[in-house]
Design an enzyme around this catalytic site. Sequence first.
Site, PDB file in Angstrom:
ATOM      1  N   GLY A   8       9.872   5.758   6.862  1.00  0.00           N
ATOM      2  CA  GLY A   8      10.914   4.960   6.220  1.00  0.00           C
ATOM      3  C   GLY A   8      10.986   5.326   4.747  1.00  0.00           C
ATOM      4  N   VAL A  12      10.973   0.268   0.065  1.00  0.00           N
ATOM      5  CA  VAL A  12       9.514   0.079   0.126  1.00  0.00           C
ATOM      6  C   VAL A  12       8.818   1.430   0.311  1.00  0.00           C
ATOM      7  CG1 VAL A  12       7.601  -1.039   1.332  1.00  0.00           C
ATOM      8  CG2 VAL A  12       9.758  -2.264   1.070  1.00  0.00           C
ATOM      9  N   GLY A  13       9.340   2.245   1.237  1.00  0.00           N
ATOM     10  CA  GLY A  13       8.697   3.529   1.541  1.00  0.00           C
ATOM     11  C   GLY A  13       8.670   4.459   0.336  1.00  0.00           C
ATOM     12  N   ASP A  32      12.123   9.865   7.584  1.00  0.00           N
ATOM     13  CA  ASP A  32      13.209   8.906   7.815  1.00  0.00           C
ATOM     14  C   ASP A  32      14.154   9.529   8.831  1.00  0.00           C
ATOM     15  OD1 ASP A  32      14.240   6.287   5.933  1.00  0.00           O
ATOM     16  OD2 ASP A  32      15.760   7.203   7.242  1.00  0.00           O
ATOM     17  N   VAL A 117       4.311  -2.569   7.775  1.00  0.00           N
ATOM     18  CA  VAL A 117       4.931  -3.315   6.674  1.00  0.00           C
ATOM     19  C   VAL A 117       6.244  -3.972   7.146  1.00  0.00           C
ATOM     20  CG1 VAL A 117       5.819  -3.124   4.303  1.00  0.00           C
ATOM     21  CG2 VAL A 117       3.930  -1.675   5.029  1.00  0.00           C
ATOM     22  N   THR A 118       6.808  -3.412   8.202  1.00  0.00           N
ATOM     23  CA  THR A 118       8.095  -3.879   8.723  1.00  0.00           C
ATOM     24  C   THR A 118       8.006  -5.341   9.166  1.00  0.00           C
ATOM     25  OG1 THR A 118       8.458  -1.628   9.485  1.00  0.00           O
ATOM     26  CG2 THR A 118       9.860  -3.328  10.462  1.00  0.00           C
ATOM     27  N   ASN A 119       9.045  -6.102   8.863  1.00  0.00           N
ATOM     28  CA  ASN A 119       9.095  -7.530   9.228  1.00  0.00           C
ATOM     29  C   ASN A 119       9.835  -7.776  10.542  1.00  0.00           C
ATOM     30  OD1 ASN A 119       7.756  -9.227   7.285  1.00  0.00           O
ATOM     31  ND2 ASN A 119       9.169  -8.391   5.767  1.00  0.00           N
ATOM     32  N   HIS A 174       3.057 -14.363   7.918  1.00  0.00           N
ATOM     33  CA  HIS A 174       3.855 -13.897   6.778  1.00  0.00           C
ATOM     34  C   HIS A 174       5.291 -14.398   6.968  1.00  0.00           C
ATOM     35  CE1 HIS A 174       4.980 -11.472   3.405  1.00  0.00           C
ATOM     36  NE2 HIS A 174       5.731 -10.650   4.102  1.00  0.00           N
TER      37      HIS A 174
END
Length: 307
Positions: A8, A12-13, A32, A117-119, A174
């Site tokens: 990604g 963030v990445g 990506d 890290v992905t939500n 989270h």
Amino acid sequence: MTKISVIGAGNVGATTVQRLAEMEFGNIVLVDIVEGLPQGKALDLMQAGSIVGYDTKIKGSNDYADIVDSDIVIITAGAARKPGMSRADLININTKIMKDVCEKIKQYAPKSIVIAVTNPLDVMTYVALKVTGFEPNRVFGMSGILDTGRFASFIADELACSKRDVEAMVIGGHGDQMLPLPQHSSVFGTPLPELLGENVIAGLVERTIHGGAEIVALLKQGSAFYAPSAAIVQMVESILRDEKRILPVSAYLEGEYGQKGIYFGVPAKIGCDGIEGIIELELTEEQKQALKESSASIKGSIEYLNI
Ligand code: APR
């Protein structure tokens, strides 16, 4: 040479790669699906090296074969929140992305440590565990350092003191049911409840819980990335230098805190083997109940996904 892959190349990445490059931890691959995006950002970051003064090699790619034999893989691929969305709203779209990415990690980097890290973070980390089939100590999520960082920042502002002297603690999922722990938060050894009134603390706790949403609402598109990338790098540093720091992360629980078979934000010892131990904190009855509620919503999402 250590190899770190970041999946990604979004906010963030790419910011994570910038921070990692400046620390010169090893070679970096940025992947990506958008053609040209990781290549362009990698080139820009390579050129920054001659000005900032680092020799880190950064390769941008659309081909997962380039992550081969990575020591650490950081997954930031996925959609970010828009104003009004909760992290949970991202579940369908990001589960699909997470599954694709983790199949590739299993294929090309079977010995890696995976940082998700992905939500929605705790559920996506669970997907990563199931799809890679790695041991739980090698698959964990970035959440608590970020939430704790936000809490610490608000505490420092309130007390007009340095952030470096604040130790904060946030555990649980989270999301809106995260649990900041005032009695385990302190400033140079003095517990927070001895420094601030109950109402003030309650205000800081509330702002911490909605800290991500506050930024999403201000940005109007996209979500936070400076503090999240800093949190990721702290985890990477503890792994690569085998620091064995106690950091709040989303870890797979097998009985700790009365939870089994879910990812949940808890303090854990992070070293070269990934998660090397989970620390159980003393909680009040009220906090135990709040944790139960927080875990119930994660369990509900896992059941919904049926993985
Ligand atoms: N493989 C690789 N990259 C992908 C894939 C995939 N299958 N699917 C999407 N991407 C990429 C997108 O092309 C985009 O460049 O993921 C990147 C996500 O970047 P942003 O939209 O800028 O999102 P960002 O702010 O970086 O957040 C990423 O982290 O904090 C969480 O909630 C946040 O889930 C979100 C994730």
